[in-house]
Design a protein around this motif. Sequence first.
Motif, PDB file in Angstrom:
ATOM      1  N   GLY A 148      38.159  54.440  39.783  1.00 35.58           N
ATOM      2  CA  GLY A 148      37.336  53.323  40.193  1.00 35.58           C
ATOM      3  C   GLY A 148      37.847  52.626  41.428  1.00 35.58           C
ATOM      4  N   GLU A 149      39.052  52.949  41.872  1.00 32.86           N
ATOM      5  CA  GLU A 149      39.611  52.324  43.053  1.00 32.86           C
ATOM      6  C   GLU A 149      40.169  53.405  43.969  1.00 32.86           C
ATOM      7  OE1 GLU A 149      42.557  49.606  41.794  1.00 32.86           O
ATOM      8  OE2 GLU A 149      41.135  48.254  40.796  1.00 32.86           O
ATOM      9  N   CYS A 150      40.295  53.078  45.250  1.00 33.50           N
ATOM     10  CA  CYS A 150      40.873  54.032  46.194  1.00 33.50           C
ATOM     11  C   CYS A 150      41.598  53.258  47.272  1.00 33.50           C
ATOM     12  CB  CYS A 150      39.773  54.895  46.804  1.00 33.50           C
ATOM     13  SG  CYS A 150      40.393  56.224  47.832  1.00 33.50           S
ATOM     14  N   GLU A 151      42.805  53.692  47.611  1.00 29.09           N
ATOM     15  CA  GLU A 151      43.564  53.018  48.645  1.00 29.09           C
ATOM     16  C   GLU A 151      42.858  53.156  49.986  1.00 29.09           C
ATOM     17  OE1 GLU A 151      47.380  54.733  48.596  1.00 29.09           O
ATOM     18  OE2 GLU A 151      47.904  53.996  46.596  1.00 29.09           O
ATOM     19  N   PRO A 152      42.883  52.086  50.806  1.00 30.22           N
ATOM     20  CA  PRO A 152      42.231  52.148  52.116  1.00 30.22           C
ATOM     21  C   PRO A 152      42.689  53.314  52.969  1.00 30.22           C
ATOM     22  CG  PRO A 152      42.789  49.886  51.570  1.00 30.22           C
ATOM     23  CD  PRO A 152      43.387  50.741  50.496  1.00 30.22           C
ATOM     24  N   ASP A 153      44.001  53.617  52.951  1.00 32.69           N
ATOM     25  CA  ASP A 153      44.504  54.722  53.764  1.00 32.69           C
ATOM     26  C   ASP A 153      43.837  56.037  53.379  1.00 32.69           C
ATOM     27  OD1 ASP A 153      46.102  52.953  55.038  1.00 32.69           O
ATOM     28  OD2 ASP A 153      47.998  53.699  54.244  1.00 32.69           O
ATOM     29  N   ARG A 154      43.623  56.233  52.081  1.00 30.93           N
ATOM     30  CA  ARG A 154      43.006  57.474  51.630  1.00 30.93           C
ATOM     31  C   ARG A 154      41.540  57.537  52.061  1.00 30.93           C
ATOM     32  NH1 ARG A 154      44.292  58.136  45.863  1.00 30.93           N
ATOM     33  NH2 ARG A 154      46.316  58.576  46.774  1.00 30.93           N
ATOM     34  N   VAL A 155      40.856  56.413  52.050  1.00 29.64           N
ATOM     35  CA  VAL A 155      39.475  56.387  52.510  1.00 29.64           C
ATOM     36  C   VAL A 155      39.415  56.749  53.990  1.00 29.64           C
ATOM     37  CG1 VAL A 155      37.391  54.996  52.740  1.00 29.64           C
ATOM     38  CG2 VAL A 155      38.886  54.649  50.778  1.00 29.64           C
ATOM     39  N   ILE A 156      40.365  56.237  54.756  1.00 28.15           N
ATOM     40  CA  ILE A 156      40.417  56.573  56.184  1.00 28.15           C
ATOM     41  C   ILE A 156      40.634  58.075  56.359  1.00 28.15           C
ATOM     42  CG2 ILE A 156      41.682  56.241  58.336  1.00 28.15           C
ATOM     43  CD1 ILE A 156      42.344  53.413  57.396  1.00 28.15           C
ATOM     44  N   THR A 157      41.512  58.650  55.538  1.00 23.09           N
ATOM     45  CA  THR A 157      41.751  60.087  55.608  1.00 23.09           C
ATOM     46  C   THR A 157      40.472  60.865  55.325  1.00 23.09           C
ATOM     47  OG1 THR A 157      44.062  59.830  54.930  1.00 23.09           O
ATOM     48  CG2 THR A 157      43.080  61.999  54.623  1.00 23.09           C
ATOM     49  N   HIS A 158      39.720  60.431  54.332  1.00 25.73           N
ATOM     50  CA  HIS A 158      38.454  61.110  54.011  1.00 25.73           C
ATOM     51  C   HIS A 158      37.435  60.936  55.134  1.00 25.73           C
ATOM     52  CE1 HIS A 158      39.423  60.895  49.406  1.00 25.73           C
ATOM     53  NE2 HIS A 158      40.228  61.690  50.086  1.00 25.73           N
ATOM     54  N   SER A 159      37.427  59.770  55.752  1.00 24.15           N
ATOM     55  CA  SER A 159      36.501  59.564  56.873  1.00 24.15           C
ATOM     56  C   SER A 159      36.846  60.497  58.029  1.00 24.15           C
ATOM     57  CB  SER A 159      36.541  58.100  57.336  1.00 24.15           C
ATOM     58  OG  SER A 159      37.712  57.809  58.090  1.00 24.15           O
ATOM     59  N   ALA A 160      38.150  60.730  58.236  1.00 23.09           N
ATOM     60  CA  ALA A 160      38.568  61.666  59.272  1.00 23.09           C
ATOM     61  C   ALA A 160      38.110  63.078  58.943  1.00 23.09           C
ATOM     62  CB  ALA A 160      40.087  61.626  59.434  1.00 23.09           C
ATOM     63  N   GLY A 161      38.113  63.430  57.648  1.00 19.69           N
ATOM     64  CA  GLY A 161      37.629  64.744  57.246  1.00 19.69           C
ATOM     65  C   GLY A 161      36.179  64.957  57.622  1.00 19.69           C
ATOM     66  N   VAL A 162      35.352  63.948  57.378  1.00 24.59           N
ATOM     67  CA  VAL A 162      33.936  64.034  57.756  1.00 24.59           C
ATOM     68  C   VAL A 162      33.805  64.184  59.270  1.00 24.59           C
ATOM     69  CG1 VAL A 162      31.730  62.793  57.781  1.00 24.59           C
ATOM     70  CG2 VAL A 162      33.190  62.695  55.752  1.00 24.59           C
ATOM     71  N   GLN A 163      34.581  63.393  59.991  1.00 21.94           N
ATOM     72  CA  GLN A 163      34.513  63.423  61.451  1.00 21.94           C
ATOM     73  C   GLN A 163      34.927  64.786  62.001  1.00 21.94           C
ATOM     74  OE1 GLN A 163      33.550  60.514  63.312  1.00 21.94           O
ATOM     75  NE2 GLN A 163      33.327  62.021  64.955  1.00 21.94           N
ATOM     76  N   LEU A 164      35.995  65.353  61.462  1.00 23.22           N
ATOM     77  CA  LEU A 164      36.483  66.642  61.950  1.00 23.22           C
ATOM     78  C   LEU A 164      35.482  67.759  61.686  1.00 23.22           C
ATOM     79  CD1 LEU A 164      40.214  66.394  60.828  1.00 23.22           C
ATOM     80  CD2 LEU A 164      39.343  66.271  63.172  1.00 23.22           C
ATOM     81  N   ILE A 165      34.865  67.750  60.512  1.00 20.53           N
ATOM     82  CA  ILE A 165      33.852  68.769  60.219  1.00 20.53           C
ATOM     83  C   ILE A 165      32.708  68.674  61.215  1.00 20.53           C
ATOM     84  CG2 ILE A 165      32.064  69.438  58.562  1.00 20.53           C
ATOM     85  CD1 ILE A 165      34.079  68.788  56.343  1.00 20.53           C
ATOM     86  N   TYR A 166      32.262  67.455  61.481  1.00 23.03           N
ATOM     87  CA  TYR A 166      31.163  67.301  62.442  1.00 23.03           C
ATOM     88  C   TYR A 166      31.558  67.783  63.831  1.00 23.03           C
ATOM     89  CZ  TYR A 166      27.845  65.361  65.702  1.00 23.03           C
ATOM     90  OH  TYR A 166      26.932  65.236  66.729  1.00 23.03           O
ATOM     91  N   GLU A 167      32.731  67.381  64.304  1.00 23.21           N
ATOM     92  CA  GLU A 167      33.143  67.761  65.653  1.00 23.21           C
ATOM     93  C   GLU A 167      33.244  69.279  65.781  1.00 23.21           C
ATOM     94  OE1 GLU A 167      33.151  65.825  68.167  1.00 23.21           O
ATOM     95  OE2 GLU A 167      32.766  64.084  66.907  1.00 23.21           O
ATOM     96  N   GLY A 168      33.741  69.950  64.739  1.00 26.06           N
ATOM     97  CA  GLY A 168      33.839  71.401  64.794  1.00 26.06           C
ATOM     98  C   GLY A 168      32.477  72.068  64.836  1.00 26.06           C
ATOM     99  N   LEU A 169      31.554  71.588  64.022  1.00 29.55           N
ATOM    100  CA  LEU A 169      30.211  72.175  64.011  1.00 29.55           C
ATOM    101  C   LEU A 169      29.450  71.838  65.294  1.00 29.55           C
ATOM    102  CD1 LEU A 169      29.136  71.560  60.296  1.00 29.55           C
ATOM    103  CD2 LEU A 169      30.114  73.631  61.327  1.00 29.55           C
TER     104      LEU A 169
END
Length: 273
Positions: free
Chosen positions: A82-103
Amino acid sequence: MEKADSCRRAAVEAVADVEPPQLHNYIESILDRASMVPGTLTLESAAAMAADGHALEGDLPRPSPSEADRDRASDQNTDRTGECEPDRVITHSAGVQLIYEGLRLTRTLAHDEPWTATDGTAADADADDGDLAILAADILVARGFYLLARTEAAGKAVRTVQSFGRDQTSRTDLPDDGSDGDPRSEGQTGGIDPTAIDANLERDVLELAVLTGAVAVGETPSPWLFAVATDLADAIGPSFPPASECLTDLEPSFHDRSLEEGPTDRATSATDP
Protein backbone atom coordinates in the motif's frame (compact mmCIF):
# COMPACT_ATOMS: atom_id res chain seq x y z
CA MET A 1 9.48 20.99 -13.45
CA GLU A 2 11.20 19.32 -10.50
CA LYS A 3 9.55 15.97 -11.21
CA ALA A 4 10.85 16.03 -14.77
CA ASP A 5 14.35 16.78 -13.51
CA SER A 6 14.15 13.90 -11.01
CA CYS A 7 13.04 11.51 -13.72
CA ARG A 8 15.81 12.62 -16.08
CA ARG A 9 18.46 12.12 -13.41
CA ALA A 10 17.15 8.64 -12.58
CA ALA A 11 17.09 7.69 -16.27
CA VAL A 12 20.68 8.86 -16.72
CA GLU A 13 21.76 6.93 -13.61
CA ALA A 14 20.13 3.77 -14.96
CA VAL A 15 22.48 3.79 -17.96
CA ALA A 16 25.56 5.07 -16.15
CA ASP A 17 27.45 1.80 -16.60
CA VAL A 18 26.97 1.54 -20.37
CA GLU A 19 30.21 1.11 -22.31
CA PRO A 20 32.10 2.07 -24.41
CA PRO A 21 32.14 5.80 -23.59
CA GLN A 22 31.01 6.76 -27.10
CA LEU A 23 27.82 4.72 -26.70
CA HIS A 24 27.25 6.01 -23.18
CA ASN A 25 27.63 9.61 -24.31
CA TYR A 26 25.25 9.00 -27.20
CA ILE A 27 22.56 7.63 -24.87
CA GLU A 28 23.09 10.41 -22.37
CA SER A 29 22.66 13.01 -25.12
CA ILE A 30 19.32 11.41 -26.05
CA LEU A 31 18.11 11.68 -22.46
CA ASP A 32 19.40 15.23 -22.11
CA ARG A 33 17.21 16.32 -25.04
CA ALA A 34 14.21 14.12 -24.25
CA SER A 35 10.80 15.33 -23.20
CA MET A 36 10.07 13.90 -19.76
CA VAL A 37 6.31 13.65 -20.28
CA PRO A 38 6.11 9.84 -19.78
CA GLY A 39 8.23 9.83 -16.62
CA THR A 40 6.61 12.93 -15.16
CA LEU A 41 3.11 11.59 -15.77
CA THR A 42 4.18 8.43 -13.92
CA LEU A 43 5.16 10.51 -10.88
CA GLU A 44 1.99 12.61 -11.05
CA SER A 45 -0.13 9.47 -11.24
CA ALA A 46 1.61 7.97 -8.22
CA ALA A 47 1.00 11.15 -6.23
CA ALA A 48 -2.66 11.22 -7.26
CA MET A 49 -3.26 7.62 -6.26
CA ALA A 50 -1.25 7.65 -3.01
CA ALA A 51 -3.47 6.58 -0.14
CA ASP A 52 -3.35 9.86 1.77
CA GLY A 53 -3.08 12.13 -1.27
CA HIS A 54 0.12 13.67 0.06
CA ALA A 55 2.67 10.84 0.27
CA LEU A 56 4.57 11.73 -2.87
CA GLU A 57 3.90 15.46 -3.19
CA GLY A 58 6.59 18.11 -2.96
CA ASP A 59 10.24 17.70 -3.78
CA LEU A 60 11.31 14.25 -4.90
CA PRO A 61 14.91 13.55 -3.84
CA ARG A 62 17.54 12.38 -6.23
CA PRO A 63 18.58 8.83 -5.37
CA SER A 64 22.31 8.23 -5.09
CA PRO A 65 23.77 5.49 -7.33
CA SER A 66 23.91 3.08 -4.41
CA GLU A 67 20.28 3.75 -3.51
CA ALA A 68 19.20 3.35 -7.11
CA ASP A 69 21.01 0.01 -7.29
CA ARG A 70 19.28 -1.16 -4.11
CA ASP A 71 15.91 -0.07 -5.45
CA ARG A 72 16.38 -1.96 -8.69
CA ALA A 73 17.51 -5.07 -6.83
CA SER A 74 14.68 -4.94 -4.31
CA ASP A 75 12.12 -4.56 -7.10
CA GLN A 76 12.91 -8.13 -8.09
CA ASN A 77 11.54 -9.46 -4.79
CA THR A 78 9.01 -6.85 -3.71
CA ASP A 79 5.31 -7.61 -3.57
CA ARG A 80 2.67 -5.00 -4.15
CA THR A 81 2.14 -2.90 -1.02
CA GLY A 82 0.00 0.00 0.00
CA GLU A 83 2.99 2.31 0.22
CA CYS A 84 6.05 2.95 -1.94
CA GLU A 85 9.18 4.94 -1.25
CA PRO A 86 9.53 8.06 -3.43
CA ASP A 87 12.93 6.93 -4.71
CA ARG A 88 11.43 3.70 -5.99
CA VAL A 89 8.63 5.57 -7.76
CA ILE A 90 11.25 7.72 -9.46
CA THR A 91 13.06 4.56 -10.55
CA HIS A 92 9.85 3.21 -12.06
CA SER A 93 9.19 6.51 -13.82
CA ALA A 94 12.66 6.25 -15.35
CA GLY A 95 11.76 2.77 -16.59
CA VAL A 96 8.76 4.14 -18.46
CA GLN A 97 10.87 6.95 -19.89
CA LEU A 98 13.64 4.63 -21.07
CA ILE A 99 11.22 2.28 -22.82
CA TYR A 100 9.67 5.20 -24.66
CA GLU A 101 13.00 6.70 -25.70
CA GLY A 102 14.18 3.35 -27.05
CA LEU A 103 11.02 2.76 -29.06
CA ARG A 104 10.92 6.35 -30.30
CA LEU A 105 14.50 6.04 -31.54
CA THR A 106 13.66 2.73 -33.20
CA ARG A 107 10.73 4.37 -34.96
CA THR A 108 12.97 7.17 -36.23
CA LEU A 109 15.47 4.66 -37.61
CA ALA A 110 12.70 2.64 -39.28
CA HIS A 111 11.36 5.71 -41.05
CA ASP A 112 14.68 7.17 -42.12
CA GLU A 113 17.31 4.46 -42.29
CA PRO A 114 20.80 5.99 -42.04
CA TRP A 115 22.37 2.94 -43.65
CA THR A 116 20.86 3.55 -47.08
CA ALA A 117 20.70 6.86 -48.93
CA THR A 118 18.19 7.68 -51.66
CA ASP A 119 20.66 6.55 -54.32
CA GLY A 120 21.10 3.16 -52.62
CA THR A 121 24.40 4.02 -50.96
CA ALA A 122 25.27 5.17 -47.47
CA ALA A 123 28.05 7.35 -46.16
CA ASP A 124 30.30 5.59 -43.68
CA ALA A 125 29.62 8.27 -41.04
CA ASP A 126 25.85 7.88 -41.39
CA ALA A 127 26.10 4.10 -41.21
CA ASP A 128 28.26 4.27 -38.09
CA ASP A 129 25.79 6.66 -36.48
CA GLY A 130 22.98 4.28 -37.35
CA ASP A 131 24.82 1.37 -35.76
CA LEU A 132 25.28 3.42 -32.60
CA ALA A 133 21.63 4.46 -32.60
CA ILE A 134 20.24 0.94 -32.92
CA LEU A 135 22.46 -0.24 -30.06
CA ALA A 136 21.29 2.70 -27.96
CA ALA A 137 17.64 1.91 -28.70
CA ASP A 138 18.08 -1.70 -27.62
CA ILE A 139 19.81 -0.69 -24.39
CA LEU A 140 17.19 1.93 -23.53
CA VAL A 141 14.32 -0.53 -23.89
CA ALA A 142 16.18 -3.28 -22.04
CA ARG A 143 17.05 -1.02 -19.10
CA GLY A 144 13.48 0.23 -18.98
CA PHE A 145 12.22 -3.34 -18.73
CA TYR A 146 14.75 -4.06 -16.00
CA LEU A 147 13.48 -1.16 -13.90
CA LEU A 148 9.88 -2.34 -14.26
CA ALA A 149 10.58 -6.04 -13.75
CA ARG A 150 8.40 -7.77 -11.15
CA THR A 151 6.00 -4.81 -11.02
CA GLU A 152 2.37 -5.01 -12.01
CA ALA A 153 3.16 -2.71 -14.92
CA ALA A 154 5.54 -5.20 -16.53
CA GLY A 155 2.80 -6.88 -18.56
CA LYS A 156 1.64 -3.57 -19.96
CA ALA A 157 5.25 -2.73 -20.87
CA VAL A 158 5.51 -5.98 -22.83
CA ARG A 159 2.21 -5.31 -24.62
CA THR A 160 3.37 -1.78 -25.48
CA VAL A 161 6.47 -3.13 -27.24
CA GLN A 162 4.46 -5.84 -29.00
CA SER A 163 1.89 -3.32 -30.20
CA PHE A 164 4.67 -1.03 -31.40
CA GLY A 165 6.18 -3.84 -33.46
CA ARG A 166 2.85 -4.68 -35.08
CA ASP A 167 2.13 -1.03 -35.85
CA GLN A 168 5.49 -0.40 -37.48
CA THR A 169 5.21 -3.59 -39.51
CA SER A 170 1.77 -2.60 -40.77
CA ARG A 171 3.06 0.91 -41.51
CA THR A 172 5.90 -0.50 -43.59
CA ASP A 173 3.46 -2.68 -45.51
CA LEU A 174 1.20 0.22 -46.49
CA PRO A 175 0.94 0.67 -50.28
CA ASP A 176 3.06 3.58 -51.45
CA ASP A 177 0.39 5.23 -53.55
CA GLY A 178 0.45 8.70 -51.99
CA SER A 179 -2.70 10.76 -52.14
CA ASP A 180 -3.68 9.69 -55.68
CA GLY A 181 -4.24 13.35 -56.45
CA ASP A 182 -7.07 13.60 -53.96
CA PRO A 183 -6.38 16.49 -51.56
CA ARG A 184 -8.56 14.82 -48.97
CA SER A 185 -6.00 12.00 -48.78
CA GLU A 186 -2.97 14.26 -48.43
CA GLY A 187 -0.48 12.76 -46.00
CA GLN A 188 -2.15 9.37 -46.18
CA THR A 189 -1.10 6.09 -47.75
CA GLY A 190 -3.72 3.75 -49.09
CA GLY A 191 -6.34 5.82 -47.28
CA ILE A 192 -4.55 5.28 -43.95
CA ASP A 193 -2.73 8.05 -42.12
CA PRO A 194 0.75 6.77 -41.10
CA THR A 195 0.94 9.50 -38.48
CA ALA A 196 -2.04 8.01 -36.68
CA ILE A 197 -0.28 4.64 -36.59
CA ASP A 198 2.87 6.24 -35.18
CA ALA A 199 0.84 8.04 -32.50
CA ASN A 200 -0.24 4.71 -31.03
CA LEU A 201 3.16 4.55 -29.35
CA GLU A 202 2.59 7.77 -27.41
CA ARG A 203 -0.91 6.63 -26.45
CA ASP A 204 0.33 3.27 -25.16
CA VAL A 205 3.23 4.86 -23.27
CA LEU A 206 0.95 7.35 -21.53
CA GLU A 207 -1.28 4.48 -20.44
CA LEU A 208 1.81 2.65 -19.21
CA ALA A 209 2.80 5.77 -17.27
CA VAL A 210 -0.46 6.09 -15.34
CA LEU A 211 -0.55 2.36 -14.64
CA THR A 212 3.06 2.31 -13.44
CA GLY A 213 2.50 5.30 -11.18
CA ALA A 214 -0.63 3.86 -9.62
CA VAL A 215 0.67 0.36 -8.92
CA ALA A 216 3.89 1.82 -7.51
CA VAL A 217 1.82 3.04 -4.54
CA GLY A 218 -0.25 -0.13 -4.32
CA GLU A 219 -3.32 1.20 -6.13
CA THR A 220 -5.12 0.42 -9.34
CA PRO A 221 -5.37 3.44 -11.67
CA SER A 222 -8.69 5.23 -11.63
CA PRO A 223 -10.75 5.67 -14.82
CA TRP A 224 -10.00 9.38 -14.56
CA LEU A 225 -6.26 8.77 -14.83
CA PHE A 226 -6.73 6.74 -18.00
CA ALA A 227 -8.96 9.54 -19.32
CA VAL A 228 -6.11 11.99 -18.69
CA ALA A 229 -3.77 9.75 -20.68
CA THR A 230 -6.28 9.54 -23.53
CA ASP A 231 -6.81 13.30 -23.64
CA LEU A 232 -3.06 13.93 -23.66
CA ALA A 233 -2.54 11.40 -26.44
CA ASP A 234 -5.26 13.02 -28.55
CA ALA A 235 -3.67 16.45 -28.08
CA ILE A 236 -0.03 15.47 -28.50
CA GLY A 237 0.13 13.02 -31.40
CA PRO A 238 3.37 11.22 -32.36
CA SER A 239 5.77 13.33 -30.30
CA PHE A 240 6.00 14.83 -26.83
CA PRO A 241 6.58 18.52 -26.12
CA PRO A 242 8.46 19.51 -22.95
CA ALA A 243 6.63 18.30 -19.85
CA SER A 244 6.22 21.89 -18.66
CA GLU A 245 4.10 22.65 -21.73
CA CYS A 246 1.48 19.95 -21.32
CA LEU A 247 1.53 18.74 -17.70
CA THR A 248 1.89 21.90 -15.60
CA ASP A 249 -1.81 22.73 -15.84
CA LEU A 250 -2.70 19.22 -14.66
CA GLU A 251 -0.73 19.30 -11.40
CA PRO A 252 -3.33 21.05 -9.18
CA SER A 253 -6.19 18.96 -10.53
CA PHE A 254 -4.38 15.63 -9.99
CA HIS A 255 -4.50 15.97 -6.22
CA ASP A 256 -7.99 17.49 -6.08
CA ARG A 257 -9.51 14.84 -8.33
CA SER A 258 -7.88 11.94 -6.47
CA LEU A 259 -9.45 13.14 -3.21
CA GLU A 260 -12.86 13.52 -4.88
CA GLU A 261 -12.84 9.98 -6.24
CA GLY A 262 -11.85 8.12 -3.10
CA PRO A 263 -10.98 4.41 -2.96
CA THR A 264 -14.37 3.14 -4.15
CA ASP A 265 -13.87 4.70 -7.58
CA ARG A 266 -10.50 3.04 -8.16
CA ALA A 267 -11.97 0.00 -9.80
CA THR A 268 -9.87 -0.34 -12.93
CA SER A 269 -7.81 -3.54 -12.95
CA ALA A 270 -4.07 -3.15 -12.73
CA THR A 271 -3.80 -5.31 -15.85
CA ASP A 272 -5.85 -2.88 -17.94
CA PRO A 273 -5.63 -1.66 -20.56
